[in-house]
Each structure stands twice: as C-alpha cells, then as structure tokens.
Write a protein that holds these residues in place. Structure first.
Motif, PDB file in Angstrom:
ATOM      1  N   TYR A  24      23.276   8.149 -16.643  1.00  0.00           N
ATOM      2  CA  TYR A  24      23.006   6.681 -17.420  1.00  0.00           C
ATOM      3  C   TYR A  24      21.553   6.337 -17.438  1.00  0.00           C
ATOM      4  O   TYR A  24      20.962   5.385 -18.072  1.00  0.00           O
ATOM      5  N   GLY A  25      20.616   6.989 -16.410  1.00  0.00           N
ATOM      6  CA  GLY A  25      19.142   6.400 -16.108  1.00  0.00           C
ATOM      7  C   GLY A  25      18.294   7.494 -15.651  1.00  0.00           C
ATOM      8  O   GLY A  25      18.707   8.866 -16.191  1.00  0.00           O
ATOM      9  N   GLY A  26      16.988   7.690 -15.637  1.00  0.00           N
ATOM     10  CA  GLY A  26      15.880   8.148 -15.802  1.00  0.00           C
ATOM     11  C   GLY A  26      15.952   8.613 -16.574  1.00  0.00           C
ATOM     12  O   GLY A  26      14.807   8.385 -17.780  1.00  0.00           O
ATOM     13  N   SER A  27      15.763   9.777 -17.369  1.00  0.00           N
ATOM     14  CA  SER A  27      15.474  10.499 -18.646  1.00  0.00           C
ATOM     15  C   SER A  27      15.991   9.595 -20.042  1.00  0.00           C
ATOM     16  O   SER A  27      16.996   9.203 -20.301  1.00  0.00           O
ATOM     17  N   ALA A  28      15.460  10.033 -20.880  1.00  0.00           N
ATOM     18  CA  ALA A  28      15.464   9.208 -22.535  1.00  0.00           C
ATOM     19  C   ALA A  28      17.080   9.464 -22.556  1.00  0.00           C
ATOM     20  O   ALA A  28      17.778   8.631 -23.055  1.00  0.00           O
ATOM     21  N   PRO A  65      13.515   1.698 -20.086  1.00  0.00           N
ATOM     22  CA  PRO A  65      12.829   1.986 -18.719  1.00  0.00           C
ATOM     23  C   PRO A  65      12.265   1.525 -18.179  1.00  0.00           C
ATOM     24  O   PRO A  65      12.400   0.940 -16.699  1.00  0.00           O
ATOM     25  N   ALA A  66      11.947   0.139 -18.348  1.00  0.00           N
ATOM     26  CA  ALA A  66      11.472  -0.948 -18.531  1.00  0.00           C
ATOM     27  C   ALA A  66      12.729  -2.035 -16.928  1.00  0.00           C
ATOM     28  O   ALA A  66      12.365  -2.427 -16.323  1.00  0.00           O
ATOM     29  N   VAL A  67      13.971  -1.721 -17.807  1.00  0.00           N
ATOM     30  CA  VAL A  67      15.233  -2.444 -17.499  1.00  0.00           C
ATOM     31  C   VAL A  67      16.007  -1.649 -16.102  1.00  0.00           C
ATOM     32  O   VAL A  67      16.906  -2.679 -15.554  1.00  0.00           O
ATOM     33  N   ASN A  68      16.309  -0.529 -16.642  1.00  0.00           N
ATOM     34  CA  ASN A  68      16.709   0.563 -16.855  1.00  0.00           C
ATOM     35  C   ASN A  68      16.801   1.065 -15.623  1.00  0.00           C
ATOM     36  O   ASN A  68      15.733   2.544 -15.747  1.00  0.00           O
ATOM     37  N   MET A  85      24.635  -2.252 -13.286  1.00  0.00           N
ATOM     38  CA  MET A  85      26.764  -1.701 -13.792  1.00  0.00           C
ATOM     39  C   MET A  85      27.187  -0.679 -12.843  1.00  0.00           C
ATOM     40  O   MET A  85      27.025   0.460 -13.019  1.00  0.00           O
ATOM     41  N   THR A  86      28.570  -0.686 -13.273  1.00  0.00           N
ATOM     42  CA  THR A  86      28.942   0.774 -12.239  1.00  0.00           C
ATOM     43  C   THR A  86      29.284   1.358 -13.670  1.00  0.00           C
ATOM     44  O   THR A  86      29.427   0.928 -14.598  1.00  0.00           O
ATOM     45  N   VAL A  87      29.400   2.284 -13.818  1.00  0.00           N
ATOM     46  CA  VAL A  87      30.467   3.108 -14.091  1.00  0.00           C
ATOM     47  C   VAL A  87      31.441   3.270 -15.145  1.00  0.00           C
ATOM     48  O   VAL A  87      31.424   2.868 -16.513  1.00  0.00           O
ATOM     49  N   ASN A 121      19.854  10.531 -20.394  1.00  0.00           N
ATOM     50  CA  ASN A 121      20.113   9.700 -20.203  1.00  0.00           C
ATOM     51  C   ASN A 121      20.600   7.510 -20.112  1.00  0.00           C
ATOM     52  O   ASN A 121      21.234   7.377 -20.656  1.00  0.00           O
ATOM     53  N   ARG A 122      19.263   7.621 -20.209  1.00  0.00           N
ATOM     54  CA  ARG A 122      18.909   6.254 -20.856  1.00  0.00           C
ATOM     55  C   ARG A 122      20.387   6.237 -22.623  1.00  0.00           C
ATOM     56  O   ARG A 122      20.601   4.983 -22.686  1.00  0.00           O
ATOM     57  N   ALA A 123      20.014   7.208 -23.421  1.00  0.00           N
ATOM     58  CA  ALA A 123      20.923   6.861 -24.444  1.00  0.00           C
ATOM     59  C   ALA A 123      22.211   7.804 -24.506  1.00  0.00           C
ATOM     60  O   ALA A 123      22.714   7.111 -25.812  1.00  0.00           O
ATOM     61  N   ARG A 124      22.063   7.749 -23.057  1.00  0.00           N
ATOM     62  CA  ARG A 124      23.673   8.326 -23.704  1.00  0.00           C
ATOM     63  C   ARG A 124      24.816   7.118 -23.483  1.00  0.00           C
ATOM     64  O   ARG A 124      26.393   7.600 -24.584  1.00  0.00           O
ATOM     65  N   ILE A 125      24.583   6.125 -23.287  1.00  0.00           N
ATOM     66  CA  ILE A 125      25.621   5.208 -24.054  1.00  0.00           C
ATOM     67  C   ILE A 125      26.305   4.651 -25.033  1.00  0.00           C
ATOM     68  O   ILE A 125      26.553   4.730 -25.721  1.00  0.00           O
ATOM     69  N   VAL A 126      24.622   5.115 -26.024  1.00  0.00           N
ATOM     70  CA  VAL A 126      24.410   4.398 -27.372  1.00  0.00           C
ATOM     71  C   VAL A 126      25.203   5.950 -27.850  1.00  0.00           C
ATOM     72  O   VAL A 126      26.214   5.465 -28.862  1.00  0.00           O
ATOM     73  N   VAL A 127      25.255   7.055 -27.109  1.00  0.00           N
ATOM     74  CA  VAL A 127      25.770   8.678 -28.242  1.00  0.00           C
ATOM     75  C   VAL A 127      27.057   8.965 -27.470  1.00  0.00           C
ATOM     76  O   VAL A 127      27.885   8.299 -28.258  1.00  0.00           O
ATOM     77  N   GLU A 128      27.766   7.903 -26.244  1.00  0.00           N
ATOM     78  CA  GLU A 128      28.717   7.776 -26.575  1.00  0.00           C
ATOM     79  C   GLU A 128      29.953   6.177 -27.650  1.00  0.00           C
ATOM     80  O   GLU A 128      31.248   7.079 -27.976  1.00  0.00           O
ATOM     81  N   ILE A 129      28.644   6.140 -27.211  1.00  0.00           N
ATOM     82  CA  ILE A 129      29.411   4.882 -28.547  1.00  0.00           C
ATOM     83  C   ILE A 129      29.809   5.202 -30.352  1.00  0.00           C
ATOM     84  O   ILE A 129      30.970   5.336 -30.907  1.00  0.00           O
ATOM     85  N   LEU A 130      28.383   5.371 -30.390  1.00  0.00           N
ATOM     86  CA  LEU A 130      28.247   6.552 -31.816  1.00  0.00           C
ATOM     87  C   LEU A 130      29.675   7.514 -32.176  1.00  0.00           C
ATOM     88  O   LEU A 130      30.134   7.729 -32.888  1.00  0.00           O
TER      89      LEU A 130
END
Length: 336
Positions: free
Chosen positions: A171-175, A162-165, A119-121, A177-186
C-alpha cells in the motif's frame, strides 16, 4: 459539438444538461449523520434550479470520524430512510443524485487519529469495508451513484500522496501501490452494489512539497481509468481560489482535465472557478471534458442553470469572496 444545455448520458446517468452541482459541505447534519430539515430545503432548491446532476456534500463512511463537525454520514443502516427521502425529493425534479463518500481521517477505537503510514493492513481493510458498505446503503436509499472522495487532503487524498504515505508494503511506494486502497474500494462497490455510477474526485496537484504533482496525479487517474471508473472530477488540494470573476481566473484546473480527457476514455468533470457561459462553452469546444461542475455559483444563486439556459444571464454574480465558508449552512452572504 458539445453544448452546455443538451441531454447527455455518462456512465449510466442520464442528465438533462452538462452542469453538475459539485459536492459542497453544508456542515449542519446531526452528530449521528442524520439529515437536518435545512438540508432537505437546500437540496430541494438546488434540484429545482435547473442543474443536471447533484453530488451531495461530504458524507462520511465512519461513525467515529470527527475530522470536522456537521458531516452527513452513511455508516449505519438506520440512516437509509432519511437518505431515501433526500433522493426522492431530488428525483421528483428529474435530477440524478450521487452521494459523495468520504473519510476525513481514520480514528482508532481509542480516538487517536492515525495516518496511512502507521495503519495496519487490517485497519486499511476496515476503511475499505466502510466505503463499500456505505455504497451499499447509498444504493438502498436510491442514489444513482457514489463519488469516492480522493481530493482536498482528506483521508484517501493523503493516502495516495507520497508526501504523507511512506509505507513500504503493498500500500505504499509506487503510484499503483498508493492507489491500491481506492482500487479495492472501487472493486468492492462494483461487486456489492452493482449498477451504481462510481465516480472519483481527485487532486490534480497537492500543492505541497513532496506531494502529488501533475505527473503523479495523472498516474493515479490513469490507474482508476484502467479500472473502469465511470467518471473523474478533477480538483486540487484546497477547495477554492479567491478573486475569480467572469473572464478572469476561471477554469483553473482545465489544463489537467484537458490532458486527462485526451489521454483516457474516462468521462472527465471539470470543477474550479467556472463562472461564465463563454468560458464553459470554450471548455466543451476545446477539450474532451464532458461535464462542468459548480459550487459557489450555486450558493450565490441556485437558479443559475435555469437563468443561464434562458438567457437571463451570461455569467454568475459570485465574486469568490469565500465568505460562505464562515456562515451557517455555508450560505452566500450576498446571494440574491
């Protein structure tokens, strides 16, 4: 000492007891996400059965999400009036209701499903807006809160895994970064729909090679706790375990929920295999878990909470056969 049947306030929600109807997909909505009359009947029955809180079935935030059929949706302002009717029906029984906001998968305009890595940003930001705008519609309909679905390997669950992302950007790598999308939604929901209880449903384990394990899942949950999420419902990849009986195989996600509740201040909701008064009370006595979430026992008997409170029964008659998954409306085949 916590008791099953006592009033409790969690993140602005006032519940008459600690029992929650966990989100259970009905699969009978119209293609546009409109609510079927059978759905109103299901929620009327649930709200009259003595439950303390209802979380709706999977409600997609996108109009082109076709991950599976019959999804309720909150992608269009025109649907708000139907959801307001649903909320009013449940509120008439004094039961608060939370809309589970979810995305099965991300589909581009050409219909192609795209995983997080590709996905693009701009596409990630689109998904964030879809969740935030759905929460605004939920608030307009009168919902008491929303639950961000980050479990069961639907889109957000795959994004934090991390198995998919395999992204290498923010938005990737560390926990984190991977959780960033959820945090920004919140954060977006807090900004644009203030006052809503915001929950998250999170895998305690992905149970796939390279996916979130217990430690990785704990990292994601602690990030959300630090962001001030109002509650976390602890689940796992896959929606149920077969063969659970009262006193056998119950509360299979309790170890993770116990640790999360002990190590954070976030109210924790435990789902998974709860069948008996004894086990449910033991969870409350022996952990800091606040709420107990039920799905299949309420398919077997929507009045289970009333019967448990009155002493008419001490456990659910659900035998965890999982035949409900193959029925229209996900109804129990042997219900009373």
């Amino acid at each position: 000492m916590k008791r099953i049947f006592e009033p409790v306030e969690i993140g602005g929600l006032k519940l008459k007891n600690r029992l929650v109807r966990s989100a259970t997909w009905e699969g009978i909505a119209a293609d546009d996400g409109g609510i079927d009359e059978r759905t109103f009947a299901i929620y009327d029955e649930l709200s009259r059965g003595g439950i303390g809180l209802i979380i709706t079935g999977f409600t997609s935030v996108a109009g082109n999400d076709r991950y599976f059929g019959g999804m309720m949706r909150l992608h269009d302002d025109a649907l708000v009036v139907q959801y307001a009717r649903l909320v009013d029906l449940i509120h008439q029984q004094g039961v608060p209701v939370v809309a589970q906001l979810a995305l099965g998968a991300f589909y581009r305009e050409d219909g192609r499903q795209t995983e997080p890595t590709g996905m693009t940003v701009e596409e990630i930001e689109l998904v964030e807006r879809q969740f935030i705008e759905a929460a605004v519609r939920a608030q307009a309909a009168g919902f008491d809160g929303v639950q961000i679905h980050v479990a069961h390997y639907f889109f957000l669950s795959r994004f934090v895994s991390p198995a998919v992302n395999h992204r290498t950007d923010a938005y990737g790598g560390s926990a984190e970064n991977r959780a960033r999308i959820v945090v920004e939604i919140l954060r977006g929901i807090r900004r644009e729909a203030p006052g809503l209880h915001v929950s998250a449903k999170v895998n305690s384990d992905d149970f796939v090679p390279g996916g979130l394990n217990r430690q990785g899942a704990m990292e994601i949950c602690k990030i959300l706790a630090d962001e001030g999420i109002d509650s976390i419902e602890v689940s796992g990849n896959g929606t149920s375990v077969a063969g659970v009986r009262p006193g056998r195989g119950e509360a299979y996600f309790e170890p993770f929920a116990k640790q999360l509740a002990a190590e954070t201040d976030v109210p924790v909701i435990l789902v998974g295999g709860l069948r008996s008064r004894e086990v449910m009370q033991n969870v409350l006595d022996e952990t800091d878990v606040e709420l107990l979430s039920l799905s299949r026992p309420l398919l077997f008997d929507p009045e289970f909470p009333h019967k448990l409170e009155s002493g008419e029964c001490d456990d659910s008659g659900c035998v965890s056969c999982n035949a409900c998954y193959s029925t229209s409306e996900h109804r129990c085949r042997i219900r009373r």
